[in-house]
Design a protein around this motif. Structure first.
Motif, PDB file in Angstrom:
ATOM      1  N   CYS A 189       1.221  -1.116   0.006  1.00  0.00           N
ATOM      2  CA  CYS A 189       0.285  -0.098   0.388  1.00  0.00           C
ATOM      3  C   CYS A 189       1.050   0.926   0.024  1.00  0.00           C
ATOM      4  CB  CYS A 189      -1.107  -0.507   1.252  1.00  0.00           C
ATOM      5  SG  CYS A 189      -1.143   1.759   1.513  1.00  0.00           S
ATOM      6  N   ASP A 190       0.555   2.176  -0.632  1.00  0.00           N
ATOM      7  CA  ASP A 190       0.974   3.177  -0.835  1.00  0.00           C
ATOM      8  C   ASP A 190      -0.021   4.333  -0.611  1.00  0.00           C
ATOM      9  OD1 ASP A 190       2.951   2.486  -2.274  1.00  0.00           O
ATOM     10  OD2 ASP A 190       2.533   3.046  -4.762  1.00  0.00           O
ATOM     11  N   VAL A 191       0.153   5.417   0.556  1.00  0.00           N
ATOM     12  CA  VAL A 191      -0.257   6.485   0.645  1.00  0.00           C
ATOM     13  C   VAL A 191      -0.446   7.783   0.709  1.00  0.00           C
ATOM     14  CG1 VAL A 191      -1.034   4.695   3.095  1.00  0.00           C
ATOM     15  CG2 VAL A 191       0.597   7.133   3.203  1.00  0.00           C
ATOM     16  N   ASN A 192      -1.348   8.530  -0.131  1.00  0.00           N
ATOM     17  CA  ASN A 192      -0.834  10.055   0.067  1.00  0.00           C
ATOM     18  C   ASN A 192      -1.645  10.805   1.086  1.00  0.00           C
ATOM     19  OD1 ASN A 192      -0.462   9.633  -3.100  1.00  0.00           O
ATOM     20  ND2 ASN A 192      -1.062   8.370  -2.518  1.00  0.00           N
ATOM     21  N   VAL A 193      -1.025  12.016   1.489  1.00  0.00           N
ATOM     22  CA  VAL A 193      -1.429  12.930   2.343  1.00  0.00           C
ATOM     23  C   VAL A 193      -1.393  14.268   1.950  1.00  0.00           C
ATOM     24  CG1 VAL A 193      -1.440  12.791   5.508  1.00  0.00           C
ATOM     25  CG2 VAL A 193      -0.369  10.464   4.188  1.00  0.00           C
ATOM     26  N   SER A 194      -2.131  14.859   2.626  1.00  0.00           N
ATOM     27  CA  SER A 194      -2.546  16.178   2.610  1.00  0.00           C
ATOM     28  C   SER A 194      -2.190  16.914   3.224  1.00  0.00           C
ATOM     29  CB  SER A 194      -2.585  16.936   1.050  1.00  0.00           C
ATOM     30  OG  SER A 194      -4.483  16.517   1.302  1.00  0.00           O
ATOM     31  N   ILE A 195      -2.652  18.384   4.336  1.00  0.00           N
ATOM     32  CA  ILE A 195      -3.610  18.653   5.344  1.00  0.00           C
ATOM     33  C   ILE A 195      -3.671  20.047   4.474  1.00  0.00           C
ATOM     34  CG2 ILE A 195      -1.871  17.501   7.187  1.00  0.00           C
ATOM     35  CD1 ILE A 195      -1.301  20.673   7.919  1.00  0.00           C
ATOM     36  N   ARG A 196      -5.077  20.311   4.332  1.00  0.00           N
ATOM     37  CA  ARG A 196      -5.432  21.631   4.523  1.00  0.00           C
ATOM     38  C   ARG A 196      -6.044  22.616   6.030  1.00  0.00           C
ATOM     39  NH1 ARG A 196     -11.037  19.708   1.130  1.00  0.00           N
ATOM     40  NH2 ARG A 196     -11.892  18.540   2.444  1.00  0.00           N
ATOM     41  N   PRO A 197      -6.342  23.546   6.395  1.00  0.00           N
ATOM     42  CA  PRO A 197      -7.508  24.511   6.965  1.00  0.00           C
ATOM     43  C   PRO A 197      -8.648  23.884   7.334  1.00  0.00           C
ATOM     44  CG  PRO A 197      -6.216  26.124   6.086  1.00  0.00           C
ATOM     45  CD  PRO A 197      -5.878  24.532   4.967  1.00  0.00           C
ATOM     46  N   ARG A 198      -8.922  23.473   7.977  1.00  0.00           N
ATOM     47  CA  ARG A 198     -10.892  22.825   8.347  1.00  0.00           C
ATOM     48  C   ARG A 198     -11.183  23.573   7.761  1.00  0.00           C
ATOM     49  NH1 ARG A 198     -12.059  19.165  10.977  1.00  0.00           N
ATOM     50  NH2 ARG A 198     -10.110  18.366  11.953  1.00  0.00           N
ATOM     51  N   GLY A 199     -12.471  23.963   6.730  1.00  0.00           N
ATOM     52  CA  GLY A 199     -13.401  24.493   6.395  1.00  0.00           C
ATOM     53  C   GLY A 199     -12.546  24.990   4.725  1.00  0.00           C
ATOM     54  N   GLN A 200     -11.638  24.751   4.331  1.00  0.00           N
ATOM     55  CA  GLN A 200     -10.696  24.883   3.236  1.00  0.00           C
ATOM     56  C   GLN A 200     -11.555  23.922   1.897  1.00  0.00           C
ATOM     57  OE1 GLN A 200      -6.985  25.965   2.431  1.00  0.00           O
ATOM     58  NE2 GLN A 200      -6.835  24.123   1.017  1.00  0.00           N
ATOM     59  N   VAL A 201     -11.604  24.539   1.038  1.00  0.00           N
ATOM     60  CA  VAL A 201     -12.193  23.507  -0.317  1.00  0.00           C
ATOM     61  C   VAL A 201     -11.260  22.616  -1.127  1.00  0.00           C
ATOM     62  CG1 VAL A 201     -13.831  23.486  -1.831  1.00  0.00           C
ATOM     63  CG2 VAL A 201     -14.610  24.896  -0.263  1.00  0.00           C
ATOM     64  N   GLU A 202      -9.829  23.950  -1.220  1.00  0.00           N
ATOM     65  CA  GLU A 202      -8.909  23.560  -1.668  1.00  0.00           C
ATOM     66  C   GLU A 202      -7.891  22.503  -1.271  1.00  0.00           C
ATOM     67  OE1 GLU A 202      -8.146  26.848  -1.718  1.00  0.00           O
ATOM     68  OE2 GLU A 202     -10.498  26.523  -2.375  1.00  0.00           O
ATOM     69  N   PHE A 203      -7.744  21.662  -2.061  1.00  0.00           N
ATOM     70  CA  PHE A 203      -7.122  20.665  -0.939  1.00  0.00           C
ATOM     71  C   PHE A 203      -5.649  20.884  -1.042  1.00  0.00           C
ATOM     72  CE2 PHE A 203      -8.871  16.002  -3.399  1.00  0.00           C
ATOM     73  CZ  PHE A 203     -10.373  16.514  -2.238  1.00  0.00           C
ATOM     74  N   GLY A 204      -5.057  20.371  -0.350  1.00  0.00           N
ATOM     75  CA  GLY A 204      -3.648  20.983   0.078  1.00  0.00           C
ATOM     76  C   GLY A 204      -2.945  19.827  -0.911  1.00  0.00           C
TER      77      GLY A 204
END
Ligand code: ADP
Ligand code: ZN
Ligand code: MG
Length: 484
Positions: free
Chosen positions: A199-214
């Motif tokens: 398995c490969d995992v893809n991870v990003s974070i974004r400020p809660r409420g923001q629509v666009e992905f980081g």
């Protein structure tokens, strides 16, 4: 003020398909063996050889796709993905690029995350499932690398999820469900220790409420659900710290160091362009008519999700018990066989989930090798439910069925050992009186209002009767006697 962040996670899972032969040649698809003994000119990439698709693998990939509610392509093709790596003998991998076999699926996740917390059940989107061939295997030694091409050409699916997960626990539940479905569909054993699921995992974070992905980071080659869970949590924390300190997240490919518990940059992201994808000239496209697809659909096994529902409705199991019962397909099969032979399916379920799983765990026996037949389990539960033996004796008989009485029917064991329940009031009354006489101090306590000692009296009586006395009758008689 600190910003609250939300994680966004998408998984790419490789699953080897269990087939008799490899994807494009006649080599057997086996695991292990002396290095480089299960190869042929095709999977060794000799010039002039031609691949022939293994339709058993294609069909199993369709089954996997249908089990994940995918749309199956009426026509799909293979492409060459070119890259250089010593374990890739041809310098290209036959894969699928713009026309995958399966698309637009979803997977139901239910149950607990790695942390043991119950998750809300929901669906995770599956972008695509495509077919490809496994490369060989490199093993790195102190000052050299060993190459084993036995794995070269083993049928492989890549299952790509939508970025729908929001926590490491959800990713863990997704992996659990995916493995379960592949096992149910008889597509793969998903034994991670043998590399059958990676398995490969893809991870990003974004400020809660923001629509666009980081910006996402990919962590490659996790070989257990636990390390996937840890790697995701590590990345979430790392990215939050980076953003908070004003850094930019770069779209890296990272590796996971399980001992250090951290991810390490391997390279910055390659593009599809770098792979020089082009249609595989040696293979014809694969075609499926709607009739072909519908025919396969009618032969699908029941989904765990449907099975859980049925267990709740037909047998009165709780949602959670139904979940545990269906986690392992072999256990579900055992339960259904036993329940089908019993008037008390719910009691059968309780025995399986408590006593049977406990003893199998203790003795490290697989349910498939369970020494108690489903007939005998149903019979044992029937004896208890009908009151022929007490629950206590039932447990003892059950234990003995794993030991000295293996293979014998519970009714025969009860007869041989004289364990039938004693419900005759006269006989129990004699025992009650004996217990009362032998324990004057406890009788005093009882009469002084400490009614909890009733348990003690019943315990003594059970000991005397070797668990055979009907406990309800005993309680009733004690109460009557002691209130006189
Ligand atoms: P790539 O072109 O880098 O392979 P894809 O769009 O094919 O990227 O996606 C690969 C995986 O990454 C998929 O499982 C997808 O769900 C996931 N993914 C895509 N964007 C993000 C993001 N911003 N954060 C987390 N995961 C993502
Ligand atoms: Zn071969
Ligand atoms: Mg991709």
């Amino acid at each position: 003020m600190a910003v609250a962040y939300e994680a966004v996670i998408g998984l790419e899972v490789h699953v080897q398909i269990r087939t008799k032969r490899k994807m494009f040649c006649n080599c057997p698809n086996t695991f292990g063996g002396e290095p480089n003994t299960v190869t042929c000119p095709v999977c060794m990439g000799y010039p002039g050889t031609l691949p022939v698709p293994n339709m058993e693998a294609v069909r199993k990939a369709v089954v996997a796709g249908l089990m994940c509610s995918c749309t199956i392509a009426n026509r799909c093709k293979f492409d060459r993905k070119s890259y250089f790596y010593p374990d890739l003998v041809k310098n290209y991998q036959i894969s699928q690029y713009d026309q995958p076999l399966c698309e637009h699926g979803k997977l139901h996740i239910f149950g607990k995350g790695f942390s043991g917390e119950q998750l809300p059940d929901r669906y995770i989107g599956i972008t695509r499932i495509h077919l490809e061939e496994d490369p060989g295997k490199s093993t790195h030694f102190a000052n050299c690398t060993g190459l084993d091409y036995n794995r070269s050409g083993v049928p492989l699916m890549e299952i790509v999820s939508e970025p729908d997960m929001r926590s490491a626990d959800e990713a863990y539940a997704y992996l659990t469900s995916l493995k379960q479905i592949m096992e149910y569909a008889d597509v793969s054993d998903c034994d991670m220790e043998k590399g059958q699921m990676r398995c490969d995992v893809n991870v990003s974070i974004r400020p809660r409420g923001q629509v666009e992905f980081g910006t996402k980071v990919e962590v490659k080659n996790l070989n257990s659900f636990r390390s996937a869970h840890r790697a995701i949590n590590y990345e979430i924390k790392r990215q939050i710290v980076a953003l908070e300190s004003g850094e930019k997240i770069t779209q890296d490919t990272r590796g996971w160091d399980d001992e250090a518990g951290e991810t390490i940059v391997q390279r910055t992201k390659e593009n599809a362009n770098d792979y020089r994808y082009f249609p595989e000239p040696d293979l014809l496209p694969i075609e499926f008519s709607n009739e072909d697809i519908e025919k396969i659909r009618t032969e699908l096994p029941e989904l765990p999700e449907a099975m859980r529902k049925r267990y709740v409705e037909a047998y009165g199991l709780t949602e959670y018990d139904a979940h545990v019962m269906t986690l392992d397909r072999a256990l579900a099969k055992y339960f259904e066989a036993a329940a089908g032979k019993s008037e008390y399916p719910k009691a059968v379920a309780n025995w399986i989930l408590s006593e049977l799983l406990r003893i199998l765990g203790e003795k490290e026996i697989n349910i498939a090798d369970c020494p108690i037949s489903t007939d005998h389990l149903a019979e044992l539960v029937g004896l208890i439910q009908k009151g022929a033996i007490t629950g206590k004796v039932g447990k003892a008989v059950f234990e003995s069925m794993f030991a000295e009485d293996a293979g014998k029917s519970p009714a025969d064991i009860v007869k041989e050992k004289g364990l039938s329940q004693v419900s005759d009031e006269g006989a129990i009354l004699q025992m009650v009186e004996a217990v009362i006489q032998a324990n004057p101090a406890q009788v005093e306590q009882y009469k002084a209002g400490k009614t909890a000692v009733l348990q003690f009296f019943v315990g003594q009586l059970m000991k005397q009767s070797r668990g055979k006395a009907n406990p309800q009758t005993a309680i009733k008689l004690f109460q009557e006697k002691l209130s006189q």
